[in-house]
Design a protein around this motif. Structure first.
Motif, PDB file in Angstrom:
ATOM      1  N   UNK A  92      41.814  28.398  32.310  1.00  0.00           N
ATOM      2  CA  UNK A  92      40.816  27.498  31.515  1.00  0.00           C
ATOM      3  C   UNK A  92      39.951  28.326  30.832  1.00  0.00           C
ATOM      4  N   UNK A  93      39.331  29.475  31.467  1.00  0.00           N
ATOM      5  CA  UNK A  93      38.549  30.398  30.443  1.00  0.00           C
ATOM      6  C   UNK A  93      39.304  31.169  29.572  1.00  0.00           C
ATOM      7  N   UNK A  94      40.658  31.201  29.383  1.00  0.00           N
ATOM      8  CA  UNK A  94      41.474  31.885  28.536  1.00  0.00           C
ATOM      9  C   UNK A  94      41.620  30.783  27.222  1.00  0.00           C
ATOM     10  N   UNK A  95      41.443  29.505  27.263  1.00  0.00           N
ATOM     11  CA  UNK A  95      41.383  28.699  26.435  1.00  0.00           C
ATOM     12  C   UNK A  95      40.116  28.898  25.756  1.00  0.00           C
ATOM     13  N   UNK A  96      39.072  29.229  26.188  1.00  0.00           N
ATOM     14  CA  UNK A  96      37.883  29.670  25.674  1.00  0.00           C
ATOM     15  C   UNK A  96      37.853  31.086  24.997  1.00  0.00           C
ATOM     16  N   UNK A  97      38.891  31.567  25.047  1.00  0.00           N
ATOM     17  CA  UNK A  97      39.177  33.203  24.412  1.00  0.00           C
ATOM     18  C   UNK A  97      38.351  34.143  25.432  1.00  0.00           C
ATOM     19  N   UNK A  98      38.385  33.694  26.822  1.00  0.00           N
ATOM     20  CA  UNK A  98      37.643  34.722  27.535  1.00  0.00           C
ATOM     21  C   UNK A  98      38.876  35.268  28.574  1.00  0.00           C
ATOM     22  N   UNK A  99      39.045  36.463  28.517  1.00  0.00           N
ATOM     23  CA  UNK A  99      40.376  37.129  29.171  1.00  0.00           C
ATOM     24  C   UNK A  99      39.710  37.714  30.601  1.00  0.00           C
ATOM     25  N   UNK A 100      40.501  37.331  31.452  1.00  0.00           N
ATOM     26  CA  UNK A 100      40.143  37.906  32.746  1.00  0.00           C
ATOM     27  C   UNK A 100      41.405  38.582  33.504  1.00  0.00           C
ATOM     28  N   UNK A 101      42.240  38.937  32.814  1.00  0.00           N
ATOM     29  CA  UNK A 101      43.682  39.936  33.186  1.00  0.00           C
ATOM     30  C   UNK A 101      43.353  40.654  33.939  1.00  0.00           C
ATOM     31  N   UNK A 102      42.254  41.766  33.707  1.00  0.00           N
ATOM     32  CA  UNK A 102      42.147  42.849  34.765  1.00  0.00           C
ATOM     33  C   UNK A 102      41.315  42.564  35.963  1.00  0.00           C
ATOM     34  N   UNK A 103      40.728  41.255  35.899  1.00  0.00           N
ATOM     35  CA  UNK A 103      39.665  40.969  36.936  1.00  0.00           C
ATOM     36  C   UNK A 103      40.226  40.440  38.415  1.00  0.00           C
ATOM     37  N   UNK A 104      39.973  40.188  39.348  1.00  0.00           N
ATOM     38  CA  UNK A 104      40.207  39.697  40.474  1.00  0.00           C
ATOM     39  C   UNK A 104      39.303  38.697  40.897  1.00  0.00           C
ATOM     40  N   UNK A 105      39.988  37.277  41.026  1.00  0.00           N
ATOM     41  CA  UNK A 105      38.971  36.177  41.148  1.00  0.00           C
ATOM     42  C   UNK A 105      39.494  35.495  42.421  1.00  0.00           C
ATOM     43  N   UNK A 106      38.534  35.438  43.545  1.00  0.00           N
ATOM     44  CA  UNK A 106      39.129  34.935  44.885  1.00  0.00           C
ATOM     45  C   UNK A 106      38.513  33.505  45.162  1.00  0.00           C
ATOM     46  N   UNK A 107      37.398  33.124  44.575  1.00  0.00           N
ATOM     47  CA  UNK A 107      36.626  32.020  44.961  1.00  0.00           C
ATOM     48  C   UNK A 107      35.885  31.610  43.569  1.00  0.00           C
ATOM     49  N   UNK A 108      34.930  30.498  43.799  1.00  0.00           N
ATOM     50  CA  UNK A 108      34.190  29.969  42.890  1.00  0.00           C
ATOM     51  C   UNK A 108      32.720  30.251  42.830  1.00  0.00           C
TER      52      UNK A 108
ATOM     53  N   UNK B 245      34.408  39.213  49.310  1.00  0.00           N
ATOM     54  CA  UNK B 245      34.248  40.386  48.928  1.00  0.00           C
ATOM     55  C   UNK B 245      35.516  40.791  47.946  1.00  0.00           C
ATOM     56  N   UNK B 246      36.564  39.773  47.894  1.00  0.00           N
ATOM     57  CA  UNK B 246      37.765  40.391  46.912  1.00  0.00           C
ATOM     58  C   UNK B 246      37.262  40.297  45.352  1.00  0.00           C
ATOM     59  N   UNK B 247      36.509  39.597  45.178  1.00  0.00           N
ATOM     60  CA  UNK B 247      35.988  39.486  43.861  1.00  0.00           C
ATOM     61  C   UNK B 247      35.702  40.689  42.984  1.00  0.00           C
ATOM     62  N   UNK B 248      36.200  40.688  41.806  1.00  0.00           N
ATOM     63  CA  UNK B 248      36.101  42.040  41.053  1.00  0.00           C
ATOM     64  C   UNK B 248      35.982  41.490  39.539  1.00  0.00           C
ATOM     65  N   UNK B 249      34.865  41.623  38.820  1.00  0.00           N
ATOM     66  CA  UNK B 249      34.345  41.309  37.607  1.00  0.00           C
ATOM     67  C   UNK B 249      33.639  42.386  36.829  1.00  0.00           C
ATOM     68  N   UNK B 250      33.993  42.421  35.585  1.00  0.00           N
ATOM     69  CA  UNK B 250      33.331  43.540  35.049  1.00  0.00           C
ATOM     70  C   UNK B 250      32.024  42.829  34.248  1.00  0.00           C
ATOM     71  N   UNK B 251      31.009  43.716  33.706  1.00  0.00           N
ATOM     72  CA  UNK B 251      29.770  43.182  32.987  1.00  0.00           C
ATOM     73  C   UNK B 251      30.203  42.658  31.860  1.00  0.00           C
ATOM     74  N   UNK B 252      31.300  43.130  31.306  1.00  0.00           N
ATOM     75  CA  UNK B 252      31.679  42.384  29.895  1.00  0.00           C
ATOM     76  C   UNK B 252      32.378  41.097  30.147  1.00  0.00           C
ATOM     77  N   UNK B 253      33.366  40.942  31.156  1.00  0.00           N
ATOM     78  CA  UNK B 253      33.658  39.774  31.510  1.00  0.00           C
ATOM     79  C   UNK B 253      32.692  38.627  31.643  1.00  0.00           C
ATOM     80  N   UNK B 254      31.548  38.937  32.265  1.00  0.00           N
ATOM     81  CA  UNK B 254      30.233  37.762  32.383  1.00  0.00           C
ATOM     82  C   UNK B 254      29.588  37.779  31.135  1.00  0.00           C
ATOM     83  N   UNK B 255      29.665  38.896  30.368  1.00  0.00           N
ATOM     84  CA  UNK B 255      29.007  38.694  28.948  1.00  0.00           C
ATOM     85  C   UNK B 255      29.744  37.669  28.374  1.00  0.00           C
ATOM     86  N   UNK B 256      31.073  38.016  28.309  1.00  0.00           N
ATOM     87  CA  UNK B 256      31.784  36.919  27.429  1.00  0.00           C
ATOM     88  C   UNK B 256      31.542  35.379  27.861  1.00  0.00           C
ATOM     89  N   UNK B 257      31.420  35.193  29.047  1.00  0.00           N
ATOM     90  CA  UNK B 257      30.969  33.789  29.466  1.00  0.00           C
ATOM     91  C   UNK B 257      29.761  33.564  29.358  1.00  0.00           C
TER      92      UNK B 257
END
Length: 499
Positions: free
Chosen positions: A361-377, A382-394
């Motif tokens: 769904x975020x890819x449809x908004x041109x937000x790429x999370x290929x390198x991230x690890x998403x475990x929940x919402x 503790x398995x979530x891994x995001x970068x500051x740039x991922x969040x900045x894109x949002x």
């Protein structure tokens, strides 16, 4: 004028000399050749001066007016986002569900009501939609419609309809959090946030305490806990909540002090809890049931084939997102993400499938999370891994897309509302009113992401991750690093870019 230019040159050279290697990487060769903007130097100098030595920092700052990056440091490093994760959930919920979305809970019958002398001969159905705001009083109001119709006996079963879910907590949720309400299980069957409140009261030191469950909720807690006198040099006194089957618990251990202690206990079997709540409501309403209250996770209900008796609607989506972001409500986040993902795929999903849908769904908004690890919402895992740039894109999509800008109004505001209302140094000038951002905190993590208005009149988006923060160091800090940084960023110089 020549003297001023020379002075500016030496100041710039000194600042560049003082920058550490990671901050220098944020300033490209092209920028150095063309002349570094004053605001970039300002942030770089601040970071070099005040960044903590004992924790890992990632920072990204974006100028909204000029649509350009002001500063990046470790901005592509994958770190634990904690509740900053809820910004992703807010965006996909807004995209997929729309502002008019409301959760629907219904009481239905399989045909037109057949009532003879107060006896209802229909089978009844309660559809649970995973509404994170559904309360026992809402179910009470639905079933009260039977009472209003003159029903005192139901000849048949009451079916509780929802999706079957084997996995009630996300991967990476800490085991000793699972009995606490901020880690309550996610399910189609949610009543009072799947949380029960209780109070533990002392009967004297080292004597069995009294435990009272509030509201006569249908759980059982075996209490073996005691209160103990406070002794600074003694081994720490801890309470333990042991979870068992059928929403049974054992509370054991000790608590130092004498004051009564409020408890918030997360139920562990939502389906069984829903059954017992409906039974309790029937008893309270004095409605006799000749059949059973049964959970049905295979049936699909269509209003074309069933007769609605009563309906409860939640608040619209913007209000739900308000509660999620302002209160950092984990259950709300998990429910909204699950609902959005199932609406997107048109099928029931587990946690892994839900987070995979979030990425798409975020890819449809041109937000790429290929390198991230998403475990929940919610960011609780503790398995979530995001970068500051991922969040900045949002944040950029939220701040610049007209359909999603209303989400900014759901962010906590320093000194005004949400988790920033009383936060140290955010509840007074210069940060009060000027910062609106989502907090993200857990052991070793202190993050912040949103926007601030600088004294130059411009608005900036920012993402600050601080991971590896020692609790002892955090206690010793006179002010949080985020507050010190933002206070300095308030003095951002006004830069006029040439066309």
């Amino acid at each position: 004028m020549r003297l001023q230019r020379l002075l500016n040159f030496f100041i710039t050279a000194l600042m560049l000399f003082c920058l550490d290697s990671s901050a220098q990487q944020a300033l490209t060769h092209t920028q150095i050749e063309q002349g570094i903007a004053e605001d970039q130097l300002h942030v770089a100098a601040i970071m070099n001066l005040i960044k903590p030595e004992s924790s890992l920092i990632a920072l990204s700052v974006w100028d909204l007016a000029d649509n350009r990056s002001v500063f990046q440091q470790n901005s592509n490093a994958l770190m634990n986002p904690a509740s900053i994760q809820k910004l992703l959930t807010a965006l996909v919920s807004a995209k997929q569900l729309g502002q008019s979305f409301q959760y629907r809970t219904q009481l239905l019958s399989n045909q037109k009501l057949d009532i003879i002398n107060g006896i209802l001969k229909n089978e009844l159905y309660v559809t649970f939609s995973g509404d994170p705001t559904l309360k026992q009083r809402h179910l009470n109001a639905l079933i009260n419609q039977l009472k209003q119709a003159g029903v005192h006996t139901v000849n048949g079963n009451i079916h509780l309809i929802g999706h079957h879910q084997d996995q009630l907590q996300a991967p990476g949720w800490v085991w000793d959090d699972l009995g606490i309400c901020y880690a309550a299980p996610i399910s189609s069957f949610i009543i009072d946030k799947n949380c029960v409140f209780a109070r533990l009261s002392a009967n004297g030191y080292n004597k069995k305490a009294t435990l009272k469950v509030m509201g006569k909720r249908p759980i059982y807690v075996e209490n073996e806990a005691v209160f103990a006198p406070y002794q600074p040099s003694a081994i720490p006194c801890d309470l333990q909540l042991i979870r068992k089957d059928s929403n049974h618990f054992t509370l054991k251990g000790c608590y130092a002090g004498a004051k009564s202690l409020p408890l918030a206990i997360a139920i562990n079997e939502p389906q069984g809890y829903a059954v017992n709540v409906v039974k309790a409501i029937l008893k309270q309403q004095k409605i006799r049931l000749t059949g059973k209250v049964v959970v049905d996770t295979t049936r699909t209900i269509s209003n074309d084939n069933f007769q609605p008796i009563a309906t409860h609607l939640s608040e619209p989506l913007p209000k739900l997102i308000d509660e999620m972001l302002l209160k950092s409500d984990n259950l709300m986040a998990e429910a909204l993400l699950r609902t959005s993902a199932e609406d997107f795929t048109q099928q029931p999903l587990n946690f892994k499938q839900t987070t995979q849908a979030l990425v798409v769904m975020l890819q449809e908004l041109d937000i790429e999370l290929e390198m991230a690890n998403i475990a929940d919402g919610s960011g609780l895992s503790r398995y979530n891994l995001l970068s500051a740039e991922h969040v900045m894109a949002v944040l950029k999509v939220i701040a610049t897309h007209q359909d999603y800008q209303y989400l900014l109004n759901s962010l906590p505001v320093a000194g005004i509302k949400g988790t920033l209302k009383y936060k140290r140094y955010f509840n007074k000038p210069p940060l009060k009113h000027k910062v609106m951002a989502k907090t993200g905190s857990m052991l070793g993590v202190s993050n912040l992401a949103g926007q601030f208005e600088a004294s130059n009149g411009k608005r900036y988006l920012f993402v600050l991750f601080e991971n590896g923060l020692s609790p002892k160091i955090q206690q010793q800090q006179k002010a949080p690093f985020s507050a010190i940084l933002l206070q300095n960023l308030m003095d951002m110089p006004l830069v006029h870019l040439s066309n």
